[in-house]
Design a protein around this motif. Structure first.
Motif, PDB file in Angstrom:
ATOM      1  N   ARG A  75      10.461 -86.664  29.139  1.00  0.00           N
ATOM      2  CA  ARG A  75       9.781 -85.523  28.514  1.00  0.00           C
ATOM      3  C   ARG A  75       8.766 -85.000  29.526  1.00  0.00           C
ATOM      4  NH1 ARG A  75      12.123 -83.283  24.214  1.00  0.00           N
ATOM      5  NH2 ARG A  75      13.244 -84.931  23.170  1.00  0.00           N
ATOM      6  N   PRO A 115      18.543 -81.273  31.156  1.00  0.00           N
ATOM      7  CA  PRO A 115      19.647 -81.921  30.445  1.00  0.00           C
ATOM      8  C   PRO A 115      21.012 -81.439  30.952  1.00  0.00           C
ATOM      9  CG  PRO A 115      18.537 -80.312  29.017  1.00  0.00           C
ATOM     10  CD  PRO A 115      17.771 -80.339  30.296  1.00  0.00           C
ATOM     11  N   ASN A 163       5.491 -80.056  29.211  1.00  0.00           N
ATOM     12  CA  ASN A 163       5.695 -79.044  28.161  1.00  0.00           C
ATOM     13  C   ASN A 163       6.471 -79.593  26.956  1.00  0.00           C
ATOM     14  OD1 ASN A 163       8.169 -79.396  29.294  1.00  0.00           O
ATOM     15  ND2 ASN A 163       8.408 -77.301  30.049  1.00  0.00           N
ATOM     16  N   GLY A 164       6.757 -80.907  26.987  1.00  0.00           N
ATOM     17  CA  GLY A 164       7.476 -81.535  25.872  1.00  0.00           C
ATOM     18  C   GLY A 164       8.990 -81.385  25.972  1.00  0.00           C
ATOM     19  N   LYS A 165       9.453 -80.635  26.992  1.00  0.00           N
ATOM     20  CA  LYS A 165      10.905 -80.435  27.127  1.00  0.00           C
ATOM     21  C   LYS A 165      11.534 -81.561  27.951  1.00  0.00           C
ATOM     22  CE  LYS A 165      11.242 -75.462  26.646  1.00  0.00           C
ATOM     23  NZ  LYS A 165      11.270 -74.203  27.360  1.00  0.00           N
ATOM     24  N   LEU A 166      12.851 -81.752  27.719  1.00  0.00           N
ATOM     25  CA  LEU A 166      13.573 -82.774  28.487  1.00  0.00           C
ATOM     26  C   LEU A 166      13.641 -82.372  29.951  1.00  0.00           C
ATOM     27  CD1 LEU A 166      16.772 -83.950  26.569  1.00  0.00           C
ATOM     28  CD2 LEU A 166      14.615 -85.161  26.902  1.00  0.00           C
ATOM     29  N   CYS A 167      13.419 -83.317  30.835  1.00  0.00           N
ATOM     30  CA  CYS A 167      13.610 -83.040  32.268  1.00  0.00           C
ATOM     31  C   CYS A 167      14.043 -84.320  32.964  1.00  0.00           C
ATOM     32  CB  CYS A 167      12.336 -82.473  32.887  1.00  0.00           C
ATOM     33  SG  CYS A 167      11.017 -83.679  33.013  1.00  0.00           S
TER      34      CYS A 167
END
Ligand code: NAP
Length: 279
Positions: A225, A251, A228-232
């Motif tokens: 995470r 992803p 920004n809280g997004k998957l990376c």
């Protein structure tokens, strides 16, 4: 960017044709506790199984289950002839010894390839079940037409599920392999010489452009995470991609390929058991 989506789709269609309603392997999935990431991985695996014609039984257990109870359940699945593969979703709660649990799985049903017998088979170049993520990485490199033999491959990470087995598979394909870890000194001096760089660290955007050789092949295994809280992934994709000849993205990328290899391993366990039962 390597089109792992097409590779995954082709492989899953091949499995679907191979099974063709006549053969329905059964995968038992054990989920302990309510870790949201584990729950989502299990759902993804169930969906992928359904789509190719593999049936699943998911057994959800409370996280206060004892190690003995969990192993007793595995023993029952081991002798259940209707079950072809057993997967215990990791991580397990801290009071349970993961090694003891993996060790309890019948190696012929060990779809993750984590049982010591399958690990030994990999290291001794014998037939066995190869762990899904490393197997997927080799498939991705082959699909992209990357020549492995004679290349300098650097793997960042030495876990039993990714770093170590992918290093062995690359070595078996005649790459010269360096394994790096948290105590490695001058990491970027090493990574910046790699023709093939595998990042399996578990740290968001850890691999930066200055760590990568011009024209390198970069495989990003990390699932993290970001701020920004997004998957990376483990690789700073936007800045690294310009320098690479091939790269995978998170992803996407290696994640779906790992599930595809799980499907292949389940079919392999099923076929091996069928051959055995036919004498
Ligand atoms: P892990 O068991 O935590 O291993 C991480 C490795 O990275 C360790 O060997 C560690 O070194 C090394 N490391 C940590 N910090 C480092 C640093 N500063 N410099 C160099 N090496 C460092 O993780 P894992 O299970 O291998 O997974 C790695 C990543 O891949 C995670 O993000 C995980 O979620 C992801 N993953 C993805 C898939 C998929 O299907 N896409 C499958 C499995 C895993 P030490 O050994 O010295 O501690």
């Amino acid at each position: 960017m390597i089109d792992t989506k097409t590779l995954s789709k082709n492989k899953r269609e091949k499995i679907k044709k191979q099974l063709d309603h006549n053969y329905i392997p059964c995968l038992a999935v054990i989920l302990v506790g309510e870790n949201p990431a584990s729950l989502s991985y299990v759902k993804g695996k169930e969906k992928a199984c359904r789509e190719v014609g593999i049936s699943t039984i998911t057994i959800t257990l409370e996280d206060r289950i004892t190690q003995e109870e969990l192993i007793k359940l595995i023993d029952e699945l081991n002798i259940d002839n209707s079950v072809d593969g057993i997967l215990v979703q990791l991580p397990l709660p801290s009071h349970i010894d993961e090694f003891a649990v993996i060790n309890a799985i019948d190696p012929s049903k060990d779809v993750d390839g984590f049982h010591p017998s399958n690990v030994a088979a990999l290291y001794l170049k014998q037939k066995g079940i190869i762990p899904c993520t490393p197997k997927g990485i080799i498939d991705v490199l082959d699909f992209a037409g990357v020549e492995i033999e004679g290349k300098y491959a650097v793997v960042i990470g030495r876990s039993n599920i990714v770093g170590m087995p992918i290093s062995k598979l690359l070595l078996d394909r005649n790459a010269t392999v360096t394994i790096c870890h948290s105590k490695t000194k001058n990491l970027s001096d090493i990574t910046s010489k790699a023709d093939i760089l595998i990042a399996a660290v578990g740290k968001p955007l850890f691999v930066t452009a200055d760590m990568v050789k011009e024209g390198a092949v970069v495989i990003d295994v990390g699932v993290n995470r970001g701020e920004n809280g997004k998957l990376c992934g483990d690789v700073d994709f936007e800045n690294v991609k310009e320098k690479t000849s091939y790269i995978t993205k998170v992803p996407g990328g290696i994640g779906p390929m790992t599930i595809t290899c799980l499907l292949e391993n389940t079919v392999e366990c099923f076929m091996n058991r069928k051959v055995l039962s036919n004498g």
